[in-house]
Design an enzyme around this catalytic site. Structure first.
Site, PDB file in Angstrom:
ATOM      1  N   CYS A  31      -0.907   2.835  -0.921  1.00 57.73           N
ATOM      2  CA  CYS A  31      -0.628   4.271  -0.805  1.00 57.73           C
ATOM      3  C   CYS A  31      -1.809   5.092  -1.342  1.00 57.73           C
ATOM      4  CB  CYS A  31       0.654   4.572  -1.585  1.00 57.73           C
ATOM      5  SG  CYS A  31       0.968   6.302  -1.921  1.00 57.73           S
ATOM      6  N   CYS A  34      -0.986   7.660  -4.014  1.00 60.33           N
ATOM      7  CA  CYS A  34      -0.665   6.947  -5.262  1.00 60.33           C
ATOM      8  C   CYS A  34      -1.950   6.610  -6.020  1.00 60.33           C
ATOM      9  CB  CYS A  34       0.089   5.646  -4.977  1.00 60.33           C
ATOM     10  SG  CYS A  34       1.689   5.869  -4.184  1.00 60.33           S
TER      11      CYS A  34
END
Length: 101
Positions: A31, A34
């Protein structure tokens, strides 16, 4: 204090039994947002001895992701006294993450 990698084995002790607020970062290695938030979370963990910070990899801990109804990542959850006190989805700047606390 640094971030602690959480899983079903250490979650209750670290989060539910904590006498300090706990910032949880639900994330995954693939991600992009993230990976942007990760260093900020680490920085907050080092700067704020008054809180605990835990990271939960949703791919490795689907039961915890499910328990919190995580549908998108990154999701940040603030726990106080074993209860969800705040929650945010998506990448945030440091100032907004601190405001969640």
């Amino acid at each position: 204090m640094s971030c602690v990698a959480l899983n079903k084995n250490n979650f209750d002790e670290f989060v539910l039994n904590s006498d300090k607020p706990v910032l949880l970062d639900f994330w995954a290695s693939w991600c992009g947002p993230c990976r942007m938030v990760g260093p900020i979370i680490e920085e907050i963990a080092e700067e704020r001895p008054d809180i605990r910070v835990g990271k939960i990899n949703v791919d490795e801990n689907p039961e915890l992701a499910s328990r919190f109804g995580i549908m998108s990542i990154p999701t940040l959850v603030v726990m106080k006294n074993g209860q969800i006190a705040n929650r945010s989805v998506g990448a945030l700047p440091k100032s907004q993450i601190l405001a969640l606390l």
